[in-house]
Design a protein around this motif. Structure first.
Motif, PDB file in Angstrom:
ATOM      1  N   ARG A  52       3.710  -3.877  -7.381  1.00  0.00           N
ATOM      2  CA  ARG A  52       3.513  -5.173  -6.733  1.00  0.00           C
ATOM      3  C   ARG A  52       4.488  -5.308  -5.357  1.00  0.00           C
ATOM      4  O   ARG A  52       4.116  -6.087  -4.483  1.00  0.00           O
ATOM      5  CB  ARG A  52       4.231  -6.251  -7.666  1.00  0.00           C
ATOM      6  CG  ARG A  52       3.221  -6.523  -8.928  1.00  0.00           C
ATOM      7  CD  ARG A  52       3.912  -7.418  -9.810  1.00  0.00           C
ATOM      8  NE  ARG A  52       2.634  -7.645 -10.840  1.00  0.00           N
ATOM      9  CZ  ARG A  52       2.866  -7.703 -12.218  1.00  0.00           C
ATOM     10  NH1 ARG A  52       4.012  -7.607 -12.658  1.00  0.00           N
ATOM     11  NH2 ARG A  52       1.760  -8.022 -12.884  1.00  0.00           N
ATOM     12  N   HIS A  53       5.128  -4.383  -5.150  1.00  0.00           N
ATOM     13  CA  HIS A  53       5.825  -3.949  -3.873  1.00  0.00           C
ATOM     14  C   HIS A  53       4.779  -3.661  -2.913  1.00  0.00           C
ATOM     15  O   HIS A  53       4.931  -4.309  -1.802  1.00  0.00           O
ATOM     16  CB  HIS A  53       7.057  -3.033  -4.104  1.00  0.00           C
ATOM     17  CG  HIS A  53       7.583  -2.542  -2.841  1.00  0.00           C
ATOM     18  ND1 HIS A  53       7.266  -1.480  -1.898  1.00  0.00           N
ATOM     19  CD2 HIS A  53       8.756  -3.361  -2.104  1.00  0.00           C
ATOM     20  CE1 HIS A  53       8.130  -1.327  -1.025  1.00  0.00           C
ATOM     21  NE2 HIS A  53       8.996  -2.385  -1.215  1.00  0.00           N
ATOM     22  N   TYR A  58       0.786  -6.007   1.316  1.00  0.00           N
ATOM     23  CA  TYR A  58      -0.565  -6.464   1.925  1.00  0.00           C
ATOM     24  C   TYR A  58      -0.593  -7.889   2.043  1.00  0.00           C
ATOM     25  O   TYR A  58      -1.616  -8.185   2.863  1.00  0.00           O
ATOM     26  CB  TYR A  58      -1.593  -5.443   1.437  1.00  0.00           C
ATOM     27  CG  TYR A  58      -1.442  -3.981   1.907  1.00  0.00           C
ATOM     28  CD1 TYR A  58      -1.902  -3.711   3.028  1.00  0.00           C
ATOM     29  CD2 TYR A  58      -0.671  -3.053   1.136  1.00  0.00           C
ATOM     30  CE1 TYR A  58      -1.561  -2.286   3.744  1.00  0.00           C
ATOM     31  CE2 TYR A  58      -0.671  -1.969   1.698  1.00  0.00           C
ATOM     32  CZ  TYR A  58      -1.115  -1.505   2.907  1.00  0.00           C
ATOM     33  OH  TYR A  58      -0.844  -0.482   3.371  1.00  0.00           O
ATOM     34  N   ALA A  59      -0.179  -8.629   1.241  1.00  0.00           N
ATOM     35  CA  ALA A  59      -0.421 -10.084   1.327  1.00  0.00           C
ATOM     36  C   ALA A  59       0.514 -10.702   2.445  1.00  0.00           C
ATOM     37  O   ALA A  59       0.008 -11.416   3.046  1.00  0.00           O
ATOM     38  CB  ALA A  59       0.367 -10.651  -0.058  1.00  0.00           C
ATOM     39  N   LEU A  67      -1.401 -15.631  -2.295  1.00  0.00           N
ATOM     40  CA  LEU A  67      -1.336 -14.240  -3.005  1.00  0.00           C
ATOM     41  C   LEU A  67       0.294 -13.808  -2.910  1.00  0.00           C
ATOM     42  O   LEU A  67       0.829 -13.465  -4.017  1.00  0.00           O
ATOM     43  CB  LEU A  67      -1.977 -13.117  -2.614  1.00  0.00           C
ATOM     44  CG  LEU A  67      -1.914 -11.801  -3.166  1.00  0.00           C
ATOM     45  CD1 LEU A  67      -2.398 -11.905  -4.536  1.00  0.00           C
ATOM     46  CD2 LEU A  67      -2.890 -10.613  -2.481  1.00  0.00           C
ATOM     47  N   LEU A  68       0.749 -14.162  -1.871  1.00  0.00           N
ATOM     48  CA  LEU A  68       2.237 -13.675  -1.658  1.00  0.00           C
ATOM     49  C   LEU A  68       3.047 -14.281  -2.502  1.00  0.00           C
ATOM     50  O   LEU A  68       3.951 -13.868  -3.172  1.00  0.00           O
ATOM     51  CB  LEU A  68       2.743 -14.033  -0.257  1.00  0.00           C
ATOM     52  CG  LEU A  68       4.123 -13.631   0.015  1.00  0.00           C
ATOM     53  CD1 LEU A  68       4.223 -12.100  -0.032  1.00  0.00           C
ATOM     54  CD2 LEU A  68       4.225 -13.677   1.713  1.00  0.00           C
ATOM     55  N   GLN A 152      -9.217  -4.787  -4.560  1.00  0.00           N
ATOM     56  CA  GLN A 152      -8.690  -5.960  -4.380  1.00  0.00           C
ATOM     57  C   GLN A 152      -8.600  -6.481  -2.802  1.00  0.00           C
ATOM     58  O   GLN A 152      -8.275  -5.718  -2.018  1.00  0.00           O
ATOM     59  CB  GLN A 152      -7.393  -6.194  -4.693  1.00  0.00           C
ATOM     60  CG  GLN A 152      -6.545  -7.619  -4.870  1.00  0.00           C
ATOM     61  CD  GLN A 152      -5.328  -7.907  -5.518  1.00  0.00           C
ATOM     62  OE1 GLN A 152      -4.874  -6.619  -6.123  1.00  0.00           O
ATOM     63  NE2 GLN A 152      -4.695  -8.880  -5.419  1.00  0.00           N
ATOM     64  N   LYS A 153      -9.225  -7.513  -2.594  1.00  0.00           N
ATOM     65  CA  LYS A 153      -9.132  -8.035  -1.105  1.00  0.00           C
ATOM     66  C   LYS A 153      -7.775  -8.813  -0.776  1.00  0.00           C
ATOM     67  O   LYS A 153      -7.572  -9.751  -1.513  1.00  0.00           O
ATOM     68  CB  LYS A 153     -10.618  -8.872  -1.037  1.00  0.00           C
ATOM     69  CG  LYS A 153     -10.988  -9.332   0.453  1.00  0.00           C
ATOM     70  CD  LYS A 153     -12.146 -10.206   0.200  1.00  0.00           C
ATOM     71  CE  LYS A 153     -12.898 -10.283   1.630  1.00  0.00           C
ATOM     72  NZ  LYS A 153     -11.978 -11.225   2.430  1.00  0.00           N
ATOM     73  N   PHE A 154      -7.179  -8.524   0.385  1.00  0.00           N
ATOM     74  CA  PHE A 154      -5.896  -9.060   0.465  1.00  0.00           C
ATOM     75  C   PHE A 154      -6.149 -10.266   1.522  1.00  0.00           C
ATOM     76  O   PHE A 154      -5.250 -11.060   1.505  1.00  0.00           O
ATOM     77  CB  PHE A 154      -5.024  -7.922   1.072  1.00  0.00           C
ATOM     78  CG  PHE A 154      -4.635  -7.077  -0.128  1.00  0.00           C
ATOM     79  CD1 PHE A 154      -3.511  -7.602  -1.066  1.00  0.00           C
ATOM     80  CD2 PHE A 154      -4.956  -5.922  -0.336  1.00  0.00           C
ATOM     81  CE1 PHE A 154      -3.084  -6.790  -2.206  1.00  0.00           C
ATOM     82  CE2 PHE A 154      -4.619  -5.186  -1.654  1.00  0.00           C
ATOM     83  CZ  PHE A 154      -3.752  -5.527  -2.351  1.00  0.00           C
TER      84      PHE A 154
END
Ligand code: HEC
Length: 159
Positions: A52-53, A58-59, A67-68, A152-154
């Motif tokens: 998750r870091h 990337y968020a 997402l962030l 996954q698309k950021f």
């Protein structure tokens, strides 16, 4: 398929707690009466925090506020689990990691992008400060250089 002789299997199980005891803070929870067999190891919780870091980064890079926000909650939950399950983890190091996480959550609320990368750097420093204190300074966290999450698309999608 041949099964492992029981004596070997038992010998392996017998050394597991000893290994966990080698890392300060990572002793398995003793209190509560229930077996610790279902409890995630601190190393496993940390593995999730590590993933998750990367997603946080990337968020941030993609200014994907939703997402962030989501990943910040996930990281804070994992940190909370770490303190609840592993009570000898020094609280000050958790608090130090929580500060930049809260700052990031505040920034998300007002969609303020100026400090995001600095707060992320503070978070990374807090990871490493605790690792040093736990005598595992060789687990050195840095700003991600590439995303392992090709599925996954950021970038935020248009609503
Ligand atoms: C409060 C202390 C503390 C903080 C804060 C902390 N860690 Fe850890 N971390 C540990 C301890 C203790 C271990 C060793 C756990 C074990 O081996 O049982 C660990 C282990 C790890 C591991 C190794 C897991 C593995 O299986 O390879 C990674 C990766 C990791 N941490 C990432 C992070 C990241 C990323 C952050 C910050 C976002 C962070 N940690 C913040 C204490 C902390």
């Amino acid at each position: 398929m041949r099964l492992l002789p029981l004596s070997i299997a038992l010998a392996v199980v017998a050394v597991l707690p000893a290994l966990a005891d080698d890392v300060p803070f990572a002793a398995p929870p003793l209190q509560g009466g229930h077996s610790s067999g279902n409890v995630a190891s601190l190393g496993d919780i940390m593995g999730k925090i590590q993933l998750r870091h990367i997603k946080l980064w990337y968020a941030i890079k993609s200014k994907n506020w939703d997402l962030l926000d989501y990943e910040l909650t996930q990281v804070r939950d994992s940190m909370e689990n770490a303190v609840i399950l592993y009570r000898n983890v020094p609280v000050e190091f958790i608090v130090a990691a929580d500060k930049p996480l809260i700052a990031l959550q505040e920034a998300v609320k007002v969609k303020e992008g100026a400090r995001l990368e600095r707060d992320f750097a503070d978070l990374t420093a807090a990871c490493n400060n605790c690792h040093k204190a736990a005598q595992i300074g060789f687990i050195l966290i840095q700003t991600p250089t590439s995303s392992p999450f090709s599925d996954q698309k950021f970038q935020p999608t248009q609503k």
